[in-house]
Design an enzyme around this catalytic site. Structure first.
Site, PDB file in Angstrom:
ATOM      1  N   ASP A 103     -10.382   0.744 -24.988  1.00 15.81           N
ATOM      2  CA  ASP A 103     -10.696   0.554 -23.579  1.00 15.81           C
ATOM      3  C   ASP A 103     -10.798   1.878 -22.849  1.00 15.81           C
ATOM      4  O   ASP A 103     -10.187   2.868 -23.225  1.00 15.81           O
ATOM      5  CB  ASP A 103      -9.586  -0.258 -22.882  1.00 15.81           C
ATOM      6  CG  ASP A 103      -9.673  -1.731 -23.215  1.00 15.81           C
ATOM      7  OD1 ASP A 103     -10.657  -2.136 -23.845  1.00 15.81           O
ATOM      8  OD2 ASP A 103      -8.738  -2.460 -22.850  1.00 15.81           O
ATOM      9  N   PRO A 141       0.819  -1.219   0.000  1.00 18.61           N
ATOM     10  CA  PRO A 141       0.000   0.000   0.000  1.00 18.61           C
ATOM     11  C   PRO A 141       0.854   1.271   0.000  1.00 18.61           C
ATOM     12  O   PRO A 141       0.342   2.359  -0.236  1.00 18.61           O
ATOM     13  CB  PRO A 141      -0.824  -0.101   1.285  1.00 18.61           C
ATOM     14  CG  PRO A 141      -0.558  -1.429   1.880  1.00 18.61           C
ATOM     15  CD  PRO A 141       0.652  -2.009   1.214  1.00 18.61           C
ATOM     16  N   ARG A 188      -2.616  -7.951 -21.048  1.00 21.49           N
ATOM     17  CA  ARG A 188      -3.554  -7.616 -22.136  1.00 21.49           C
ATOM     18  C   ARG A 188      -3.015  -6.543 -23.070  1.00 21.49           C
ATOM     19  O   ARG A 188      -3.621  -6.268 -24.097  1.00 21.49           O
ATOM     20  CB  ARG A 188      -4.941  -7.274 -21.590  1.00 21.49           C
ATOM     21  CG  ARG A 188      -4.941  -6.261 -20.468  1.00 21.49           C
ATOM     22  CD  ARG A 188      -6.327  -6.060 -19.884  1.00 21.49           C
ATOM     23  NE  ARG A 188      -7.174  -5.287 -20.759  1.00 21.49           N
ATOM     24  CZ  ARG A 188      -8.288  -5.714 -21.342  1.00 21.49           C
ATOM     25  NH1 ARG A 188      -8.715  -6.922 -21.106  1.00 21.49           N
ATOM     26  NH2 ARG A 188      -8.971  -4.936 -22.139  1.00 21.49           N
ATOM     27  N   GLU A 238       2.337  -8.701   8.772  1.00 23.17           N
ATOM     28  CA  GLU A 238       2.250  -7.250   8.999  1.00 23.17           C
ATOM     29  C   GLU A 238       3.173  -6.484   8.071  1.00 23.17           C
ATOM     30  O   GLU A 238       2.996  -5.294   7.837  1.00 23.17           O
ATOM     31  CB  GLU A 238       2.603  -6.921  10.459  1.00 23.17           C
ATOM     32  CG  GLU A 238       1.454  -6.992  11.447  1.00 23.17           C
ATOM     33  CD  GLU A 238       0.301  -7.873  11.031  1.00 23.17           C
ATOM     34  OE1 GLU A 238      -0.686  -7.336  10.503  1.00 23.17           O
ATOM     35  OE2 GLU A 238       0.373  -9.096  11.213  1.00 23.17           O
TER      36      GLU A 238
HETATM   37  C1  4GN Z   1      -0.546  -4.451  -1.681  1.00 22.71           C
HETATM   38  C2  4GN Z   1      -0.206  -5.364  -0.703  1.00 22.71           C
HETATM   39  C3  4GN Z   1      -2.323  -3.712  -0.310  1.00 22.71           C
HETATM   40  C4  4GN Z   1      -1.609  -3.613  -1.484  1.00 22.71           C
HETATM   41  C5  4GN Z   1      -0.955  -5.405   0.467  1.00 22.71           C
HETATM   42  C6  4GN Z   1      -1.995  -2.597  -2.508  1.00 22.71           C
HETATM   43  C7  4GN Z   1       0.455  -7.040   1.629  1.00 22.71           C
HETATM   44  N1  4GN Z   1      -2.009  -4.585   0.627  1.00 22.71           N
HETATM   45  N2  4GN Z   1      -2.835  -1.634  -2.140  1.00 22.71           N
HETATM   46  N3  4GN Z   1      -0.696  -6.238   1.512  1.00 22.71           N
HETATM   47  O1  4GN Z   1      -1.526  -2.659  -3.626  1.00 22.71           O
HETATM   48  C8  4GN Z   1       2.672  -5.638   4.142  1.00 22.71           C
HETATM   49  C9  4GN Z   1       3.559  -6.616   3.446  1.00 22.71           C
HETATM   50  C10 4GN Z   1       1.384  -5.584   3.429  1.00 22.71           C
HETATM   51  C11 4GN Z   1       2.800  -7.156   2.316  1.00 22.71           C
HETATM   52  C12 4GN Z   1       1.628  -6.276   2.103  1.00 22.71           C
END
Ligand code: 4GN
Length: 248
Positions: free
Chosen positions: A168, A88, A153, A115
């Site tokens: 698209d 994230p 794609r 985490e």
């Molecule tokens: C990517 C990974 C959200 C996203 C994730 C995203 C796994 N969450 N928004 N979670 O693209 C800490 C290590 C969280 C892996 C990660």
């Protein structure tokens, strides 16, 4: 193009790769995929991939050595490759980034769990950190699947037949116009008459108008960055004149 997935849940990734556009692309030999189980690179009999965080606190952190080992086991394709950490905290993924990633010969996705992953993995292993949106997932696998689908794609031949991705949503900078198929009347709702007229010029203009109307209503931010023709400006002026969408 080659896609590698480093994960402790290989079954999750394989399931996504087994059907649909991506599966067809693999069958046609247009892309190849390799799923690597990070657990295979754990050093202990229990095949441990996580540990308690230094400094204390809840939750577990992914250990660096198994991820590093998994990464080293993945051959780097001769040409250009990118190691992508899904998180994230990454740069936001969009259609422009999909085109950029489609230029590489190999994408290696680092899918974390728990985490978080040890910060040194991010530093030493990842070429870039990517986020598919502002929300938290339980692992990077779904995010890697999203990026893979959007990139695959774009590879020539992946979308079969005459289907083109150039129409698209987002490719022209606008949202797509509405689509209809048979029946002509469904639950009392008629297909717009213009689409049955056979007048291709009228149909083209109607579709462009609906595209602009939709983008204006739902995503005015996109309209500001879109490449608009003189005709587009005329259509927008007419829509604004009719009070359908707000003036600039
Ligand atoms: C990517 C990974 C959200 C996203 C994730 C995203 C796994 N969450 N928004 N979670 O693209 C800490 C290590 C969280 C892996 C990660």
């Amino acid at each position: 193009m080659r896609f590698d997935f480093l994960t402790i849940f290989p079954g999750m990734v394989s399931a996504f790769l087994a059907e649909g556009v991506v599966a067809r692309a693999i069958e046609k030999g247009l892309i190849s995929v390799h799923v690597v189980n990070i657990r295979d690179f754990a050093g202990d009999p229990h095949r441990t991939t996580d540990d308690r965080p230094y400094g204390g606190g809840d939750g577990m952190v992914m250990k660096p050595e198994p991820i590093y080992g998994a990464l080293r086991s993945v051959g780097r394709e001769g040409g250009r490759s990118q190691v992508i950490l899904l998180s994230p905290q990454g740069e936001r993924f969009d259609q422009a980034m999909a085109w950029d990633l489609a230029r590489y010969d190999q994408l290696i996705f680092l899918c974390g769990r728990y985490e978080g992953i040890d910060e040194r993995v991010r530093l030493l292993c990842a070429d870039r950190e990517v986020s598919i949106g502002d929300y938290v997932l339980s692992g990077g696998e779904l995010a890697a699947a999203v990026v893979t689908d959007a990139v695959a794609r774009l590879i020539p031949g992946v979308l079969g037949g005459t289907r083109s991705n150039l129409e698209d949503t987002f490719e022209g900078g606008l949202l797509e116009y509405p689509h209809y198929t048979r029946p002509e009347v469904f639950m009392g709702h008629r297909v717009p008459a213009v689409l049955l007229s056979g007048n291709h010029e009228k149909i083209r203009r109607w579709r462009r108008t609906e595209s602009l109307r939709r983008t204006m209503k739902r995503r005015p931010d996109l309209l500001e960055r879109a490449h608009l023709t003189r005709e587009d400006e005329e259509i927008l002026a007419a829509l604004r004149g009719r009070g359908e969408v707000r003036a600039e």
